[in-house]
Design a protein around this motif. Structure first.
Motif, PDB file in Angstrom:
ATOM      1  N   PHE A   1      70.415 -64.778  31.830  1.00  0.00           N
ATOM      2  CA  PHE A   1      71.087 -65.605  30.825  1.00  0.00           C
ATOM      3  C   PHE A   1      72.579 -65.697  31.051  1.00  0.00           C
ATOM      4  CE2 PHE A   1      67.191 -65.575  28.423  1.00  0.00           C
ATOM      5  CZ  PHE A   1      67.233 -66.855  27.924  1.00  0.00           C
ATOM      6  N   LEU A   2      73.137 -64.633  31.570  1.00  0.00           N
ATOM      7  CA  LEU A   2      74.573 -64.652  31.814  1.00  0.00           C
ATOM      8  C   LEU A   2      74.908 -65.733  32.831  1.00  0.00           C
ATOM      9  CD1 LEU A   2      76.940 -62.974  30.812  1.00  0.00           C
ATOM     10  CD2 LEU A   2      76.832 -61.757  32.982  1.00  0.00           C
ATOM     11  N   PHE A   3      74.150 -65.740  33.913  1.00  0.00           N
ATOM     12  CA  PHE A   3      74.404 -66.706  34.980  1.00  0.00           C
ATOM     13  C   PHE A   3      74.176 -68.132  34.479  1.00  0.00           C
ATOM     14  CE2 PHE A   3      72.876 -68.874  38.908  1.00  0.00           C
ATOM     15  CZ  PHE A   3      74.103 -68.896  39.527  1.00  0.00           C
ATOM     16  N   VAL A   4      73.101 -68.299  33.729  1.00  0.00           N
ATOM     17  CA  VAL A   4      72.803 -69.636  33.213  1.00  0.00           C
ATOM     18  C   VAL A   4      73.918 -70.115  32.307  1.00  0.00           C
ATOM     19  CG1 VAL A   4      71.282 -70.856  31.649  1.00  0.00           C
ATOM     20  CG2 VAL A   4      70.331 -69.477  33.448  1.00  0.00           C
ATOM     21  N   THR A   5      74.379 -69.214  31.449  1.00  0.00           N
ATOM     22  CA  THR A   5      75.453 -69.605  30.539  1.00  0.00           C
ATOM     23  C   THR A   5      76.705 -69.965  31.322  1.00  0.00           C
ATOM     24  OG1 THR A   5      74.539 -67.961  29.073  1.00  0.00           O
ATOM     25  CG2 THR A   5      76.614 -68.934  28.433  1.00  0.00           C
ATOM     26  N   LEU A   6      76.985 -69.173  32.335  1.00  0.00           N
ATOM     27  CA  LEU A   6      78.153 -69.465  33.169  1.00  0.00           C
ATOM     28  C   LEU A   6      78.043 -70.855  33.779  1.00  0.00           C
ATOM     29  CD1 LEU A   6      80.726 -68.316  34.568  1.00  0.00           C
ATOM     30  CD2 LEU A   6      79.250 -67.793  36.486  1.00  0.00           C
ATOM     31  N   CYS A   7      76.859 -71.146  34.337  1.00  0.00           N
ATOM     32  CA  CYS A   7      76.674 -72.452  34.961  1.00  0.00           C
ATOM     33  C   CYS A   7      76.817 -73.566  33.938  1.00  0.00           C
ATOM     34  CB  CYS A   7      75.298 -72.544  35.598  1.00  0.00           C
ATOM     35  SG  CYS A   7      75.160 -71.539  37.046  1.00  0.00           S
ATOM     36  N   ALA A   8      76.270 -73.333  32.767  1.00  0.00           N
ATOM     37  CA  ALA A   8      76.346 -74.378  31.749  1.00  0.00           C
ATOM     38  C   ALA A   8      77.783 -74.600  31.319  1.00  0.00           C
ATOM     39  CB  ALA A   8      75.483 -73.996  30.559  1.00  0.00           C
ATOM     40  N   VAL A   9      78.534 -73.506  31.216  1.00  0.00           N
ATOM     41  CA  VAL A   9      79.947 -73.639  30.840  1.00  0.00           C
ATOM     42  C   VAL A   9      80.692 -74.428  31.906  1.00  0.00           C
ATOM     43  CG1 VAL A   9      82.085 -72.376  30.507  1.00  0.00           C
ATOM     44  CG2 VAL A   9      80.026 -71.603  29.399  1.00  0.00           C
ATOM     45  N   LEU A  10      80.389 -74.124  33.160  1.00  0.00           N
ATOM     46  CA  LEU A  10      81.064 -74.842  34.243  1.00  0.00           C
ATOM     47  C   LEU A  10      80.716 -76.319  34.207  1.00  0.00           C
ATOM     48  CD1 LEU A  10      80.689 -72.278  37.119  1.00  0.00           C
ATOM     49  CD2 LEU A  10      82.787 -73.092  36.113  1.00  0.00           C
ATOM     50  N   LEU A  11      79.449 -76.592  33.969  1.00  0.00           N
ATOM     51  CA  LEU A  11      79.020 -77.989  33.890  1.00  0.00           C
ATOM     52  C   LEU A  11      79.746 -78.691  32.756  1.00  0.00           C
ATOM     53  CD1 LEU A  11      76.951 -79.304  35.647  1.00  0.00           C
ATOM     54  CD2 LEU A  11      75.230 -78.882  33.938  1.00  0.00           C
ATOM     55  N   PHE A  12      79.885 -77.967  31.674  1.00  0.00           N
ATOM     56  CA  PHE A  12      80.553 -78.527  30.513  1.00  0.00           C
ATOM     57  C   PHE A  12      82.034 -78.776  30.802  1.00  0.00           C
ATOM     58  CE2 PHE A  12      82.572 -77.669  26.265  1.00  0.00           C
ATOM     59  CZ  PHE A  12      82.271 -78.906  25.752  1.00  0.00           C
ATOM     60  N   ALA A  13      82.605 -77.962  31.703  1.00  0.00           N
ATOM     61  CA  ALA A  13      84.024 -78.133  32.030  1.00  0.00           C
ATOM     62  C   ALA A  13      84.292 -79.535  32.574  1.00  0.00           C
ATOM     63  CB  ALA A  13      84.458 -77.091  33.036  1.00  0.00           C
TER      64      ALA A  13
ATOM     65  N   VAL B   1      68.662 -75.374  25.197  1.00  0.00           N
ATOM     66  CA  VAL B   1      67.881 -74.149  25.301  1.00  0.00           C
ATOM     67  C   VAL B   1      68.725 -72.942  25.704  1.00  0.00           C
ATOM     68  CG1 VAL B   1      65.692 -75.250  25.703  1.00  0.00           C
ATOM     69  CG2 VAL B   1      67.213 -74.815  27.613  1.00  0.00           C
ATOM     70  N   ILE B   2      69.976 -73.182  26.032  1.00  0.00           N
ATOM     71  CA  ILE B   2      70.832 -72.056  26.384  1.00  0.00           C
ATOM     72  C   ILE B   2      71.571 -71.633  25.127  1.00  0.00           C
ATOM     73  CG2 ILE B   2      72.645 -71.273  27.912  1.00  0.00           C
ATOM     74  CD1 ILE B   2      71.927 -73.684  29.660  1.00  0.00           C
ATOM     75  N   PRO B   3      71.536 -70.365  24.811  1.00  0.00           N
ATOM     76  CA  PRO B   3      71.939 -69.947  23.472  1.00  0.00           C
ATOM     77  C   PRO B   3      73.357 -70.340  23.049  1.00  0.00           C
ATOM     78  CG  PRO B   3      71.575 -68.091  24.950  1.00  0.00           C
ATOM     79  CD  PRO B   3      71.001 -69.262  25.606  1.00  0.00           C
ATOM     80  N   TYR B   4      74.382 -69.934  23.777  1.00  0.00           N
ATOM     81  CA  TYR B   4      75.711 -70.039  23.173  1.00  0.00           C
ATOM     82  C   TYR B   4      76.415 -71.347  23.472  1.00  0.00           C
ATOM     83  CZ  TYR B   4      74.992 -65.163  22.317  1.00  0.00           C
ATOM     84  OH  TYR B   4      74.469 -63.995  21.882  1.00  0.00           O
ATOM     85  N   ILE B   5      75.862 -72.111  24.385  1.00  0.00           N
ATOM     86  CA  ILE B   5      76.635 -73.235  24.879  1.00  0.00           C
ATOM     87  C   ILE B   5      76.837 -74.298  23.807  1.00  0.00           C
ATOM     88  CG2 ILE B   5      74.708 -74.540  25.842  1.00  0.00           C
ATOM     89  CD1 ILE B   5      77.949 -73.973  27.614  1.00  0.00           C
ATOM     90  N   MET B   6      75.867 -74.431  22.905  1.00  0.00           N
ATOM     91  CA  MET B   6      76.033 -75.445  21.867  1.00  0.00           C
ATOM     92  C   MET B   6      77.166 -75.084  20.921  1.00  0.00           C
ATOM     93  SD  MET B   6      73.931 -77.857  22.432  1.00  0.00           S
ATOM     94  CE  MET B   6      73.242 -78.779  21.098  1.00  0.00           C
ATOM     95  N   TYR B   7      77.307 -73.784  20.649  1.00  0.00           N
ATOM     96  CA  TYR B   7      78.436 -73.369  19.810  1.00  0.00           C
ATOM     97  C   TYR B   7      79.741 -73.703  20.522  1.00  0.00           C
ATOM     98  CZ  TYR B   7      74.956 -70.744  17.246  1.00  0.00           C
ATOM     99  OH  TYR B   7      73.871 -70.405  16.527  1.00  0.00           O
TER     100      TYR B   7
END
Lengths: 500, 740
Positions: free
Chosen positions: B223-235, B286-292
């Motif tokens: 989950f850590l890696f996924v969240t990181l990737c999602a954050v980067l994508l969001f950047a 589906v990734i927990p924190y990214i929506m917040y």
């Protein structure tokens, strides 16, 4: 199979025809220029013809092989041959050298010697890309140093002697290691020296010996490529050389280092390569960042471009050391792509310098108005250099990225770190290349120089930059065209790493 | 019907011939190409209209039977991997393509007149058409790599168009800033794409979502890696849509010509980030924190953009910050999971903001003839005022846009903003309060812009009438601290150098000067009275697109209004987006409660009116309501309280005028840091690495010289050395052996 010695003709023809320059009648530079251009074009056509009709691209083996015994005493052969790996660089050489000769149009001083040296370099470069014999490779490698040295110390800028000496010392110093490596490989194992690539490929060495050989070759290629910390000859050389020489240097000479790394270090010494590749990866990553930052600190226009070449070489190193099909393909594509882009940037910088006579970026400015075409071309190529999608650099870098991501060799965390740091280079590249173009072209400035010295690029220069620009776009849109040349060969090379 | 979809790949390619032909023509045959000016403009409008018709047709089909269509070709095939090219037609794509083409056509028509006198008329059209190409490519792309490619290409167009007037150093800096800032986002985007490729092994959206959901379901991901990737994508989305940490490029991007600001930096390109997040919402969900994270970034941007817009004196910058704030609303809506309202706001905002920008362009165009061609003057709201009388049509349309953005009922933005605000109550009360408050701020700053521009008298001519002595403090501090001085000096300079400005205006009006000559003729005769010339309404070619966009602003809201039909109360937009996700309203059924709606609407409208009221209280021209001000002064001027109040207002103005100190921070730390690092590596390279080689050279030189000196060929010295060494050796030998 026909036995017409295509490769020998291709290799020997330029230098032979070049030596005839000295017998041309003294009728001014025009004759010499046209003669040289014709030779170059003829050679390019010859190469293309030979490769079109006598080269099967789906065959990973060596083709167009020629093997003549030269020196019986230690089994030295004139052994040429090409495969998917070398066909790209050879075509690149032909293309860039022809254009560099065209770019050297304004050279009038001693133009006989100049053009002869260009043609000699042509031979040397094609020779080293197509030789299948270790010693022949070494000889060809040395052969093209001398023309560069002479070109540099006779037609260079103010500090040309310093840079020429530095260049020759660096490269000759590297060549010592190359020679040691060549002799070591040749003399190992059997009573007779084995200089043939084919036999060396199938030979295995003790690990320690292999590592020693690897280091020797690596130093030689690292000087040429260049890899930090052996890169400092490059900015000096590029800063001083005439821009046609720069085109050759940036377009082809640097690629010889990368080619050698693949051809010898990867193909002949796979064990050592797989041992060294993590370190290479780290070096490549550092190089991307380090050279990009250094480029940002340069005031001199040409040096800034030179450091950008160093930075782009980092992608090749990473691609080579990723040990994947994808990565190696990316590295080969980057070789071709940077050959075009680097050459074009040096050409444009040189022609700009010819007009405004300013080297330092902070003194320039506002030349977009008098020279709109130059502005367009320079912006396009700096975009290509910062890997804008649709141009060749982007595809190459993207594929290298994939190479790292899909690599089996490395663990997750190092992969993430390497990718991350490489991608930081992606941010730094636009900073230096765009600020370069901003400082040169944007803004408004009144020039004291007479107006007639500010003409825009003429048809020759226009032709030159367009003919480099088209392949850049072409590769960017349809990269399979270049990738398909080397795919099979790459697979063969990499299979070594998995089966041993 | 299938056939239409089959040919949809052509959408991005239709406008492509224009930039290619103009580019080649300008490069190879400049004079010949330039003589066909209008013809090229016509071509680009025509091609874009074809795309518009096509995409309208497609979206009608989408509404009737919501389906998606995807087709891929292989682009790079290798042994290991293959990259595909393809297109994906779904509701999102059709909405975006209609948006791009309609706004694009209007802006193209508008810029025919706006850029008529510019040297780079054709270059402008080439860039614009190239932008349409790449933006259409972006919205029709079917995988992430393709998105990345077009993402960079629109960034390139933005770079080229911001730096369109490349002789201006400010524009040169702005375009580089925009590109580099966007590159920071692209860095994230690329890494995110690679990360998700590493996780799922696919770039195609649908495969990606499917595989990823399976992985999540089976709990096979880190989950850590996924969240990181999602954050980067969001950047990537953050940079493109000018969200909080990477918003700095947007206000500077206003250096470009105004049609660009309308098309790229208000309506379409900045919406690309919203588009991307909307496209990848199934992934982010589906990734927990990214929506917040998305909603937090959104709300920060909403507030920041609104506060920064408060004291801008450049009309376009004010609008740019407002764009940023509105994009924050969309991001907030996406973060809350209400996909529909985000897209609805995207559409309504695009039309309203394009209208506002085109209106401001019309004003700038008419001001330019009076105050000169420098953007610091022609876009300065302090020099405007009282344009109501002179440019009536622009005024009406601008008012329409302003009201729409404030959220006044019948206009477009009301419906969408109200939806977002309502949804925010369901999400989190704190966010809701901030969002509501910002709605008031929006009304305030939009009306501030409107009032400064159109009400009162033309300040360009009446520097004293603007009331320097009489105005209360906070009315002056409109300009920040040094603004007062700057303003007055601007004005005096203007008076002194009016001839200079007019002399300069002749430059662009060469043989093509059609209409602008009128005011100048009069000016040429009365040089001193020239100062009192008034701005003129723009040409019809400019007013027509403004008018059309005004109509859009009036009516586009209706696609999201639920009509009570017998088949259930579905509005067009919901029908359009039928298969898509609606996270927030999952439990409650989709039918809207009119009572509740009315209640919320009244609240939001009253907040907006409150903002408008405050704005008119503060910025209503002073001379017309002098008495009011005396009144206020007597009210407020009471001891320390008044000082405190002033301090607060001053603080807000400083905060806003200095762009919340974020730019200064970035300049100091990031740019300075990189520059310092570059200097350091340069030094290191020069002194240490090169120093080593040079040192080796120098040492070998010294050694050689020494050997040369020693080996000078003198026999006596050889003999001396020889004997000396022999004697030392003997001595050592003797000493060693004597001890034995």
């Amino acid at each position: 199979m026909n036995y017409f010695p295509w490769l020998t003709i291709i290799v020997v023809f330029p230098i032979f025809a070049g030596s005839l320059i000295f017998f041309l009648p003294h009728k001014g530079n025009r004759v010499i220029r046209w003669y040289t251009i014709c030779i170059c074009i003829l050679e390019l056509l010859l190469t293309t013809y030979a490769f079109c009709y006598h080269f099967q691209s789906d065959d990973p083996l060596i083709q167009l092989v020629e093997d003549y015994k030269w020196i019986n005493f230690f089994d030295f052969h004139w052994r040429l041959g090409i495969d998917g790996l070398s066909i790209g660089p050879i075509l690149l050489t032909g293309f860039i050298t022809t254009l560099a000769t065209l770019a050297a149009w304004p050279v009038t001083r001693d133009s006989r010697l100049f053009h002869f040296l260009m043609l000699a370099m042509y031979s040397g470069q094609i020779g080293s890309f197509s030789s299948r014999d270790l010693l022949l490779f070494f000889i060809m490698w040395e052969l093209e140093l001398i023309p560069v040295y002479l070109l540099l110390c006779m037609w260079g800028g103010k500090k040309r002697l310093y840079s020429a000496t530095k260049f020759i010392l660096y490269t000759a110093g590297g060549s010592v290691f190359l020679l040691m490596g060549v002799l070591g490989l040749a003399l190992y194992g059997s009573n007779e020296p084995t200089l043939n690539f084919e036999t060396s490929v199938n030979q295995s060495y003790p690990v320690v010996l292999e590592i020693i050989f690897y280091i020797g070759f690596f130093i030689a290629f690292a000087v040429k490529s260049p890899i930090i910390p052996l890169h400092t000859w490059l900015p000096d050389t590029h800063g001083e050389a005439h821009y046609s020489t720069c085109m050759l240097l940036a377009g082809i000479l640097l690629k010889m280092g990368a080619y050698g790394l693949i051809r010898i270090n990867m193909e002949l010494l796979p064990h050592a390569h797989s041992i060294f590749s993590p370190w290479l990866m780290i070096i490549g990553t550092i190089q991307i960042i380090y050279a990009a930052l250094t480029s940002l600190g340069q005031r001199n226009l040409k040096k800034r471009i030179a450091y950008s070449s160093v930075s782009h070489m980092g992608f090749i190193i990473i691609g080579i050391s990723s040990l994947t099909d994808t990565g190696l393909n990316g590295a080969l594509l980057q070789i071709i792509s940077h050959g075009f882009i680097g050459a074009a940037l040096f050409f444009l910088a040189g022609t700009t310098y010819d007009r405004i006579r300013l080297v330092y970026l902070d003194e320039m400015g506002g030349i977009a108005i008098p020279m709109p075409k130059m502005f367009t071309m320079f912006s396009s190529f700096s975009m290509a250099s910062l890997a804008l999608p649709g141009m060749s650099g982007f595809v190459a870098e993207l594929i290298v990225f994939f190479g790292i991501i899909t690599g089996q060799k490395y663990l997750l965390i190092p992969k993430i770190l390497i990718t991350f740091v490489m991608a930081i280079g992606m941010i730094l590249t636009p900073i230096y290349s765009l600020s370069m173009s901003r400082q040169m072209f944007y803004g408004y400035k009144l020039f004291n120089a007479p107006k007639d010295s500010f003409f825009d690029s003429g048809p020759r220069e226009l032709f030159l930059s367009i003919s480099i620009f088209l392949p850049v776009i072409g590769i960017g849109i349809y990269p399979d065209f270049v990738l398909s040349l080397a795919v099979d060969k790459v697979e063969v090379i990499l299979s070594n790493f998995f089966y041993r | 019907m299938e056939q239409t979809y089959e040919y949809a790949w052509i959408i991005p390619f239709i406008p492509l011939p224009v930039p290619m032909l103009i580019g080649a023509g300008l490069f190879l045959f400049p004079t010949a190409t330039k003589s066909f000016r209008r013809m090229w403009a016509f071509q680009s409008v025509l091609l874009l209209s074809i795309v518009m018709v096509f995409s309208i047709y497609l979206s009608i089909q989408q509404i009737n039977s919501s389906s998606f269509y995807q087709y891929v070709w292989s682009w790079i095939i290798n042994n290991d991997f293959s990259l595909d090219f393809g297109y994906l037609i779904d509701p999102l794509t059709s909405i975006m393509s209609i948006l791009i083409t309609t706004v694009g056509i209007m802006v193209l028509i508008y810029s025919d007149n706006y850029m008529a006198h510019d040297q780079g008329y054709l270059r402008f059209f080439a860039y614009m058409s190239f932008f349409s190409t790449s933006m259409l490519g972006l919205v029709t792309s079917s995988n992430l790599i393709q998105i990345y490619i077009f993402w960079e290409l629109v960034g390139l167009c933005s770079y080229l168009l911001i730096g369109f007037w490349f002789t201006r150093p400010v524009a040169a800096n702005a375009c580089q800033k925009a590109f580099v800032t966007n590159r920071v986002g692209d860095f994230g985007l690329l890494l995110g794409i690679l990360g998700f490729y590493w996780i799922t092994g696919s770039f195609e959206f649908r495969d990606l979502f499917e595989i990823f959901n399976n992985l999540i379901y089976n709990n096979e991901v880190d989950f850590l890696f996924v969240t990181l990737c999602a954050v980067l994508l969001f950047a990537g989305a953050v940079a493109k849509s000018a969200q909080f940490p990477l918003h700095v490029w947007l206000p500077d991007a206003m250096e470009g010509p105004t049609p660009i600001s309308a098309l790229i930096h208000a309506a379409t390109m900045v919406a690309a980030g919203i588009f991307l997040v909307a496209r990848l919402l199934p992934l982010f969900r589906v990734i927990p924190y990214i929506m917040y994270l998305i909603s937090v970034i959104g709300i920060i941007t909403v507030l920041l953009g609104a506060t920064l817009a408060l004291a801008q004196k450049d009309i376009k910058r004010g609008l740019a910050y407002s764009t940023m704030s509105q994009l924050g609303y969309m991001m907030l809506a996406l973060g809350m999971g209400s996909y529909r309202s985000a897209l609805f706001h995207l559409i309504t905002h695009a039309y309203s903001k394009a209208l506002l920008f085109l209106g401001s362009g019309s004003i700038i165009h008419s001001m330019e003839t009076i105050v000169g061609y420098s953007p610091a003057k022609s876009q300065n709201m302090g020099l405007m005022g009282g344009l109501r009388k002179h440019v009536p049509i622009s005024k009406i349309t601008f008012l329409l846009g302003t009201l729409s953005l404030c959220g006044i009922p019948p206009l477009a933005c009301f419906w969408s903003k109200d939806e977002i605000l309502n949804d925010s109550w369901l999400y989190s009360p704190i966010f809701a309060i901030i969002a509501w408050a910002t709605a008031g701020l929006t009304a305030f700053y939009m009306f501030r812009i409107y009032l400064l521009t159109f009400e009162g008298h033309l300040n360009a001519h009446f520097p004293n009438y603007g009331g320097k002595q009489k105005t209360p403090f906070y009315s002056i501090s409109l300009w920040g601290k040094n603004g007062v001085k700057k303003n007055s000096c601007l004005l005096t300079m203007n008076n002194n150098e009016s001839t200079y400005f007019f002399a300069k205006t002749k430059y662009p009006i060469d043989k093509n000067g059609r209409k602008m000559t009128r005011p100048f003729m009069t000016i040429a005769h009365f040089e001193h009275k020239a100062v009192y010339s008034y701005p003129y309404e723009s040409d019809n070619t400019m007013l027509f697109p403004i008018f059309v966009l005004g109509l859009f602003t009036l009516f586009v809201g209706s696609i999201g209004i639920p009509f009570n039909q017998e088949g259930g109360n579905l509005d067009i937009l919901s029908k359009w987006l039928a298969p898509s996700i609606n996270l927030l309203h999952q439990k409650s059924n989709n039918s809207m409660d009119w009572n509740e709606f009315l209640k919320d609407a009244v609240l939001s409208v009253s907040i907006a009116y409150f903002g408008i009221f405050i704005a008119s209280f503060l910025y209503k021209p002073i001379y017309s309501s002098l008495k009011n001000f005396e009144l206020i002064n007597s009210f407020v001027k009471k001891g320390p309280k008044r000082i405190l109040w002033d301090k607060i207002i001053n603080g807000i103005y400083d905060w806003s005028y200095n762009r919340a100190y974020i730019d200064a921070f970035y300049t100091r730390f990031l740019v300075g840091g990189i520059r310092g690092l570059a200097e350091f590596t340069h030094f290191f390279d020069r002194r240490v690495i090169d120093g080593m080689t040079n040192g080796v050279g120098v040492i070998s030189f010294i050694v050689g010289e020494g050997i040369k000196y020693i080996g000078g060929g003198r026999i006596s010295s050889y003999l001396f050395l020889y004997l000396a060494y022999v004697s030392i050796f003997l001595l050592v030998y003797y000493l060693l052996f004597s001890t034995l």
